[in-house]
Design an enzyme around this catalytic site. Structure first.
Site, PDB file in Angstrom:
ATOM      1  N   HIS A   1      61.583 -33.548 -16.892  1.00 36.85           N
ATOM      2  CA  HIS A   1      61.325 -34.545 -17.738  1.00 36.85           C
ATOM      3  C   HIS A   1      62.558 -35.518 -18.092  1.00 36.85           C
ATOM      4  CE1 HIS A   1      62.994 -33.921 -21.863  1.00 36.85           C
ATOM      5  NE2 HIS A   1      62.632 -32.628 -21.523  1.00 36.85           N
ATOM      6  N   CYS A   2      62.493 -36.601 -18.485  1.00 35.20           N
ATOM      7  CA  CYS A   2      63.508 -37.620 -19.196  1.00 35.20           C
ATOM      8  C   CYS A   2      62.970 -38.006 -20.317  1.00 35.20           C
ATOM      9  CB  CYS A   2      63.988 -38.388 -17.980  1.00 35.20           C
ATOM     10  SG  CYS A   2      62.576 -39.469 -17.539  1.00 35.20           S
ATOM     11  N   GLN A   3      63.372 -39.285 -20.634  1.00 34.84           N
ATOM     12  CA  GLN A   3      62.992 -40.027 -21.637  1.00 34.84           C
ATOM     13  C   GLN A   3      61.743 -40.762 -21.641  1.00 34.84           C
ATOM     14  OE1 GLN A   3      64.893 -39.791 -24.691  1.00 34.84           O
ATOM     15  NE2 GLN A   3      63.303 -41.259 -25.644  1.00 34.84           N
TER      16      GLN A   3
END
Length: 173
Positions: free
Chosen positions: A135-137
């Site tokens: 996951h990231c932003q």
């Protein structure tokens, strides 16, 4: 070959290379080529359907929803990797996530199990593990992370497309 055929051949090669960069774009072009030249269309279809599946990060079976992520976390059945930069990770994170910035992901996934555990303080993900989630932003970098992982043989890895933004929205942060 006539000059016009050379131009068409060059265009076909260009389009095939574009497929490597964007499968959905290539599918559109493929439809155009099939109508303009049946023979070339058949060749194109063979190439497009046999080529590696780039952009797999957009496939629905590669995406983990918020509800699935919550369930995996509550069951402690997840290897969650946050591919944002360390400053973003420090500003807010999903519990149990391990920070491996996208720029370091490929080299990190190639580490020996001993080195990986020493650096990240978690077990090394296995190539057949079905609980690896990136996951990231907002989902862009995690999609890239998924592509990197898949190229390295982590064929069952997935990503949380909503990223930390969706997590924080649901969690009221």
């Amino acid at each position: 070959m006539k000059p016009q055929n050379n131009l068409q051949h060059g265009a076909l090669v260009f389009i095939m290379l574009s497929c490597v960069l964007s499968r959905s774009f290539c599918q559109v072009v493929s439809g155009v080529n099939r109508t303009s030249s049946p023979t070339r269309g058949l060749l194109w279809r063979a190439f497009a359907t046999s080529s590696a599946k780039y952009g797999a990060a957009s496939d629905s079976d590669s995406v983990v929803t918020y509800e699935q992520l919550k369930s995996m976390l509550s069951n402690h059945n997840i290897q969650l990797f946050d591919v944002r930069n360390p400053d973003e990770f420090q500003a807010g994170r999903i519990p149990d996530a391990v920070n491996i910035p996208l720029d370091h992901l490929q080299e990190s996934l190639k580490l020996s199990p001993e080195h990986f555990k020493l650096i990240f303080e978690v077990k090394t993900p296995g190539k057949d593990d079905d609980n690896i989630v990136f996951h990231c932003q907002r989902g862009n970098r995690s999609a890239k992370a998924l592509d990197i992982a898949r190229q390295l043989g982590f064929s069952r890895a997935r990503h949380f497309k909503g990223g930390y933004s969706e997590w924080a929205e649901h969690e009221g942060k």
